[in-house]
Design an enzyme around this catalytic site. Structure first.
Site, short mmCIF file in Angstrom:
data_model
loop_
_atom_site.label_atom_id
_atom_site.label_comp_id
_atom_site.label_asym_id
_atom_site.label_seq_id
_atom_site.Cartn_x
_atom_site.Cartn_y
_atom_site.Cartn_z
N TYR A 149 -20.38 41.11 43.50
CA TYR A 149 -19.40 42.01 44.12
C TYR A 149 -20.08 42.67 45.32
O TYR A 149 -20.88 43.60 45.16
CB TYR A 149 -18.94 43.06 43.10
N ARG A 172 -19.79 34.21 44.96
CA ARG A 172 -18.45 34.76 44.79
C ARG A 172 -18.44 36.28 44.98
O ARG A 172 -19.35 36.98 44.55
CB ARG A 172 -17.96 34.43 43.37
N GLU A 204 -12.39 35.79 45.66
CA GLU A 204 -11.59 35.42 44.50
C GLU A 204 -10.15 35.92 44.65
O GLU A 204 -9.93 37.06 45.10
CB GLU A 204 -12.21 36.00 43.24
N HIS A 259 -7.42 37.76 43.33
CA HIS A 259 -7.53 38.80 42.29
C HIS A 259 -6.64 39.98 42.64
O HIS A 259 -6.55 40.36 43.82
CB HIS A 259 -8.99 39.26 42.18
N ASP A 297 -8.46 31.72 41.22
CA ASP A 297 -8.23 32.16 39.85
C ASP A 297 -6.78 31.90 39.51
O ASP A 297 -5.87 32.57 40.01
CB ASP A 297 -8.56 33.65 39.70
N HIS A 329 -4.58 34.80 37.87
CA HIS A 329 -4.28 35.96 38.71
C HIS A 329 -3.18 35.67 39.73
O HIS A 329 -2.40 36.57 40.09
CB HIS A 329 -5.55 36.45 39.41
N HIS A 353 -11.33 29.49 38.58
CA HIS A 353 -11.54 30.19 37.32
C HIS A 353 -10.36 29.90 36.40
O HIS A 353 -9.21 29.99 36.82
CB HIS A 353 -11.66 31.70 37.54
N TYR A 355 -15.46 44.97 31.35
CA TYR A 355 -16.90 45.22 31.31
C TYR A 355 -17.31 46.21 30.23
O TYR A 355 -18.49 46.35 29.94
CB TYR A 355 -17.38 45.70 32.67
N GLU A 359 -13.60 31.05 32.18
CA GLU A 359 -13.97 32.46 32.28
C GLU A 359 -13.42 33.20 31.05
O GLU A 359 -12.31 33.72 31.05
CB GLU A 359 -13.40 33.06 33.57
#
Length: 276
Positions: A66, A96, A136, A138, A166, A169, A192, A211, A248
């Site tokens: 990130y 990424r 990505e 997202h 992805d 998403h 993903h 997370y 993922e």
């Protein structure tokens, strides 16, 4: 399809890189997508590298991190340099990132200009290392829809910038993933793959929840058991099966779910080859 597992799936497990690589080989994965913090934490173990991973018949398909689109540019450059050197050590050519932390329609002109200029600079920096920078698709980013992603690519305007597609998403954005994939295909370097039991439960994939060790995992399901019809999506991509993708998985029972989904994908490929 070149299929990887993600080390982020093991973020709350006591699993070594050696354990993950051995298990991935046993399950006939082709590669490993290495989470940026994991790559950084392995930096002091130089014996773990592309040559070592090749002994398991595996490769690092991508490093996922990130990168900051605001704040100190020099600190951002330092992070890019560190991650690109690690990518080179692992033999990967993809890094990424996310395109900010705000929905594309919520970003004002000045903020958008700053973020796209920063992405151009970061893409140029990765390009100097021989690495492609993948944004990505997202929610709550400048790449939260197909149209927004195409606009972002046009505005950043750098050959090193590509897309991590992805699937879920974009489906979450109310789009047809097949149509989105066709439109974005010239820029797609990775995919993903994940699924959800119902569109009403998509919030479980919010970063703060994903997370957190105590986060909600209800609704995360095996690839072919959710609301998104992956079998139909993948069967339409017969000419694109050479693309690299990662399972993922953020939920529990990591080994059994990844094993099941990998086997299901391998079976689908066999059926596809027999039908062609």
């Amino acid at each position: 399809m070149h299929l990887s597992l993600c080390t982020i799936s093991f973020r709350h497990h006591l699993s070594s890189m050696e354990d993950i690589a051995s298990w991935a080989q046993q399950q006939h994965f082709d590669g490993i997508e290495l989470w940026g913090i994991h790559a950084l934490n392995l930096a002091d173990q130089p014996q773990l590298n592309a040559q070592w991973l090749d002994s398991y018949d595996l490769s690092v398909s991508m490093i996922s991190d990130y990168l900051p689109l605001q704040g100190s540019l020099q600190l951002a450059y330092q992070k890019v340099d560190d991650l690109c050197l690690l990518a080179q050590r692992w033999g990967s050519r993809k890094l990424r990132t996310f395109a900010g932390q705000k929905a594309s329609e919520a970003v004002n002109y000045e903020e958008r200009q700053r973020w796209t200029e920063r992405l151009h600079l970061l893409a140029e920096r990765t390009h100097q290392h021989g690495i492609r920078l993948l944004v990505e698709t997202h929610p709550q980013t400048l790449a939260d829809s197909t149209a927004a992603t195409l606009r972002l690519l046009q505005e950043v305007d750098h050959p090193a910038l590509a897309v991590n597609f992805d699937v879920l998403h974009l489906w979450e954005a109310g789009e047809n993933p097949k149509e989105s994939f066709i439109k974005l295909l010239p820029y797609v370097e990775h995919m993903h793959l994940k699924n959800i039991l119902s569109s009403q439960q998509l919030e479980v994939f919010a970063p703060a929840n994903v997370y957190s060790p105590a986060g909600d995992r209800y609704g995360m399901v095996s690839l072919f058991e959710g609301a998104l019809d992956y079998r139909s999506f993948l069967q339409t991509l017969s000419d694109s099966f050479k693309i690299e993708a990662s399972l993922e998985w953020f939920g529990p029972s990591v080994h059994s779910v990844l094993q099941h989904d990998s086997q299901q994908l391998q079976q689908l490929y066999k059926q596809q080859r027999l039908a062609s």
